[in-house]
Every structure is written in structure tokens, then in C-alpha cells.
Motif scaffolding. Structure first.
Motif, PDB file in Angstrom:
ATOM      1  N   PRO A  10      -6.267  -1.070  -1.278  1.00 15.59           N
ATOM      2  CA  PRO A  10      -6.686  -1.774  -0.059  1.00 15.59           C
ATOM      3  C   PRO A  10      -7.077  -3.223  -0.410  1.00 15.59           C
ATOM      4  N   CYS A  16       1.577   4.558  -0.183  1.00 15.14           N
ATOM      5  CA  CYS A  16       1.373   5.825   0.518  1.00 15.14           C
ATOM      6  C   CYS A  16       2.715   6.333   1.042  1.00 15.14           C
ATOM      7  N   THR A  29       6.646   1.220   3.368  1.00 13.48           N
ATOM      8  CA  THR A  29       6.994  -0.086   2.803  1.00 13.48           C
ATOM      9  C   THR A  29       6.729  -1.177   3.835  1.00 13.48           C
ATOM     10  N   HIS A  30       6.048  -2.230   3.410  1.00 12.93           N
ATOM     11  CA  HIS A  30       5.960  -3.420   4.261  1.00 12.93           C
ATOM     12  C   HIS A  30       7.286  -4.166   4.092  1.00 12.93           C
ATOM     13  N   TYR A  51      10.612   2.183  -0.753  1.00 10.81           N
ATOM     14  CA  TYR A  51      11.231   0.853  -0.846  1.00 10.81           C
ATOM     15  C   TYR A  51      12.601   0.889  -1.510  1.00 10.81           C
ATOM     16  N   ASP A  79       3.490   0.283   0.195  1.00 16.04           N
ATOM     17  CA  ASP A  79       2.054   0.362   0.487  1.00 16.04           C
ATOM     18  C   ASP A  79       1.366   1.371  -0.435  1.00 16.04           C
ATOM     19  N   THR A 121       7.436  -4.476   0.022  1.00 14.64           N
ATOM     20  CA  THR A 121       6.211  -4.221  -0.723  1.00 14.64           C
ATOM     21  C   THR A 121       5.757  -2.798  -0.410  1.00 14.64           C
ATOM     22  N   HIS A 153       6.495  -1.999   9.385  1.00 14.24           N
ATOM     23  CA  HIS A 153       5.880  -1.079   8.426  1.00 14.24           C
ATOM     24  C   HIS A 153       6.784   0.142   8.414  1.00 14.24           C
ATOM     25  N   ARG A 204       8.502   3.517   7.413  1.00  9.76           N
ATOM     26  CA  ARG A 204       8.089   4.814   6.844  1.00  9.76           C
ATOM     27  C   ARG A 204       9.213   5.352   5.956  1.00  9.76           C
ATOM     28  N   ARG A 210      -5.027  -4.814   4.427  1.00  7.21           N
ATOM     29  CA  ARG A 210      -3.649  -4.325   4.258  1.00  7.21           C
ATOM     30  C   ARG A 210      -3.588  -3.472   2.994  1.00  7.21           C
ATOM     31  N   HIS A 211      -2.854  -2.364   3.071  1.00  3.95           N
ATOM     32  CA  HIS A 211      -2.669  -1.496   1.907  1.00  3.95           C
ATOM     33  C   HIS A 211      -1.437  -1.963   1.147  1.00  3.95           C
ATOM     34  N   LEU A 212      -1.596  -2.347  -0.112  1.00  5.22           N
ATOM     35  CA  LEU A 212      -0.482  -2.859  -0.914  1.00  5.22           C
ATOM     36  C   LEU A 212      -0.504  -2.150  -2.264  1.00  5.22           C
TER      37      LEU A 212
END
Ligand code: FES
Ligand SMILES: [Fe+2]
Length: 353
Positions: free
Chosen positions: A36, A260, A263-264, A150, A258, A256, A145, A147, A30-32
Motif C-alpha cells: 500500500p 493481489c 494490474t494497473h 500483467y 497490484d 503495474t 484496474h 482483473r 494505491r496498491h502497487l
């Protein structure tokens, strides 16, 4: 003003990395926060978060093999213990001193795994957002996820005047856009509260609480932004003039970045009155998903337009109204946290050292 240009990433904080149920004996990449990360559990059930990049040639460890408690890289077979130390190299009897991958502080709480992507020495678990109501069983969860930045999600959750428009078919009642919450700061937390009297019961609350559709209803809300990664909304509704039969519930949101631009986004709805039956929970689950999906669609459209306007030739601006007070405070808190982080960041090492 574009959210993506005003809200930097804050690394010295706890962020939701995954739900407890997502992480097991399968490697999860997972990207956080631009990093990575690979997540898994040891045979004893301890959750582990390592940098998802092999120390040899940066092959993703999440695409490797979990062998007991260790990860064997899928490229040349270097093996890493759950501490991140390299413990075996098939092609070399000697293990170089720097052959290790970073292990991140990770704590399990309230059915979530919390990661600290910043300076490990500062990782104090008492700073994880405390949400004891999430330990109850009458709850439903959602993940997207998203786009969008956040900050857009935080502002969406602090400004419920959007509800009668974005969610009019589910939970929109007119008072949500009329009664201005009172917002204030407490350190790194923004709190905003209001009570709405004699609004009309919307379809979702009618189905879930059993109140007659359209009948007068009172609604109490307390929003808490626990910077930078959680918004907790404690609420209750009751038939107007029947305050002794309250239906308390909470919506808890974790965001959270990511790193990039996306946002998660996890959210939970907890129904906190006695005797919630499975059919009610199923209706809540369906309604909560529809509502969260509507927010995702709105926020992604907003982000796409922000991006186009930022890159375009036409000057533009935004205005704020008293309802935006809570959102504006969240920007101030995030900017202050980012500034603190800049001031305490270790000096970069010089190239000569
Ligand atoms: S990249 Fe992992 S062992 Fe070579
Ligand atoms: Fe919404």
C-alpha cells in the motif's frame, strides 16, 4: 500454462504509479506490487510516495490529513514529514527511534510518476523506460484496474493477431493476423517488427488518418517490451504506394501489478504527424477507449478461465504457434529478471539478531 503461476513479481524495477495529473494536494492511496502506497505533492509540487501505513498502529495514511508537506495520521495524530520521519506525537514528548514510514524513490517523467518498490540503493532513474514521443501534445490516455495478471496483458500487446477478432469493428485488418513479426531479445528488452502491405484500411484509421475506408494501406509496426513494466508500439500507416505521406503514431502501455492478482493498466496513443486537430483527437480518444475496453473484457475472461482450470480436476495444456515467439521471449526475460533478483536478495535477518 497459467500466467499467474509462471511470472513472479519483480520488485527491483521502475513501475508507473500514477499519471502526473492524478497526484496533487489530495492523498491518493494505491496498491502497487503488494504494497500500500500513499501519493501526494508537497506545497512546492514535489511528488512523494510513502508506505500507506502509519508507524503507530498501521492506520492508512491515505485516509489521514495533509498538513503543509506533512501527513497527520487520522487515528491518533502522529505526524510524518515527506521524508517519512515522524516529527510529532500528540500523546508523547519522546519520538521512538523507529517511528518512521518508508519513503519510495519516485520520479516524474512523460506525464507519469515512476516508483521503485525494491531495494532503494539500486534505483537508477536512467532505467525508467524512455518514451520521448509522450512529451508531444496530440495524445490520449486510458486507465483500467484490470482483473488479470500483467503477463496476460504483455502477451496481448505483443501478439496483434488478436486485433482482427477482438477489435474487428475498429482497427482490425486481415494482415494483422497473417504477417508474422520477427522477434528478438536485447538484454531485458524484447523487440518485434513487421511491415504489412496492401491491407484494407479499417474504420478507426480511416476516420483518424483520413484514408478511404477499405482502401489498400501499408502498416509498419515495431513492438518493444521494456521489462517488466512497459510495452511501446511505434507504428505508421500510409496509403499503399504513397509512402511519402506517412501517419506515424505510437501506443504506449504501462502495466503495474497490484500484487493481489490485478494490474494497473495505463495506455497512451500519440499521433505524431503535423496538424492533428481537436476533432481527430476526440475520435482517437473514443476509438482508443473502445479498443482498450475490448482488451480488458477479453483478458478478464481469460484470467477467470485460467483460475478455474488451475483449480479444476481436468488436465489441460496450451499450444504455441510461430506468432507467439515474442510472447514466449517476454516470459524468458521476466523469469531471468526474477532469478537475478532472487540471487541478489539480501539474506533474511535471523530472529535472534
Ligand atoms: S495509527 Fe496512526 S497515530 Fe495511531
Ligand atoms: Fe487489443
Amino acid at each position: 500454462m497459467s500466467a499467474s503461476s509462471t511470472s513472479p513479481l519483480i520488485r527491483n524495477a521502475w513501475y508507473a504509479a500514477a499519471t502526473s495529473a492524478e497526484v496533487g494536494r489530495t492523498l491518493l492511496g494505491r496498491h502497487l506490487l503488494g504494497t500500500p502506497v500513499v501519493l501526494y505533492r508537497t506545497e512546492a509540487g514535489e511528488p512523494v510516495a510513502l508506505l500507506d501505513a502509519c508507524a503507530h498502529r498501521q492506520f492508512p495514511l491515505s485516509r489521514s490529513a495533509l498538513v503543509g508537506d506533512d501527513i497527520r495520521c487520522g487515528y491518533h495524530g502522529f505526524t510524518f514529514a515527506s521524508s517519512g520521519e515522524c516529527i510529532h506525537i500528540p500523546s508523547s514528548p519522546r519520538i521512538p527511534r523507529d517511528a518512521h514510514v518508508r519513503r519510495f524513490p519516485l520520479v516524474e517523467r512523460h506525464d507519469m510518476l515512476w516508483i521503485w518498490p525494491g531495494e532503494p540503493a539500486l534505483a537508477d532513474p536512467s532505467r525508467i523506460p524512455d518514451c520521448p514521443w509522450l512529451d508531444g501534445s496530440a495524445k490520449v490516455s486510458y486507465y483500467a484496474h484490470l482483473r488479470a495478471h500483467y503477463q496476460l496483458l504483455i502477451e496481448n500487446l505483443l501478439d496483434f493477431s488478436h486485433v482482427p477478432y477482438v477489435h474487428h469493428d475498429q482497427q482490425g485488418h486481415p494482415e494483422l493476423a497473417r504477417v508474422i513479426p520477427r522477434a528478438r531479445e536485447h538484454g531485458d528488452t524484447v523487440v518485434s517488427t513487421r511491415i504489412m502491405r496492401e491491407s484494407s484500411t479499417p474504420p478507426l484509421w480511416s476516420d483518424v488518418m483520413g484514408l478511404p475506408l477499405g482502401a489498400p494501406m501499408d502498416h509498419d509496426q515495431r513492438f518493444e517490451f521494456r521489462a517488466p513494466s512497459a510495452v511501446c508500439i511505434r507504428q505508421a500507416v500510409w496509403a499503399s504506394k504513397v509512402p511519402e505521406r506517412r501517419y506515424p503514431f505510437s501506443t504506449t502501455h504501462f502495466m503495474t501489478p497490484d500484487g493481489c492478482g490485478a494490474t494497473h493498466y495505463w495506455s497512451w496513443v500519440s499521433l505524431e504527424w503535423e496538424g492533428v486537430d481537436p476533432a481527430t483527437l476526440e475520435r482517437m480518444d473514443r476509438g482508443a477507449r473502445e479498443v482498450a475496453d475490448q482488451d480488458v473484457v477479453a483478458l478478464e475472461a481469460q484470467q477467470a478461465l485460467h483460475d478455474r482450470l488451475r483449480d479444476g480436476a481436468v488436465a489441460h495444456g496450451v499450444v504455441s504457434v510461430p506468432f507467439d515467439a515474442g510472447s514466449l521471449l517476454t516470459r524468458q526475460v521476466l523469469a531471468r529478471m526474477a532469478e537475478r533478483e532472487r540471487e541478489t536478495a539480501p539474506e533474511p535477518r535471523s530472529a535472534a539478531s
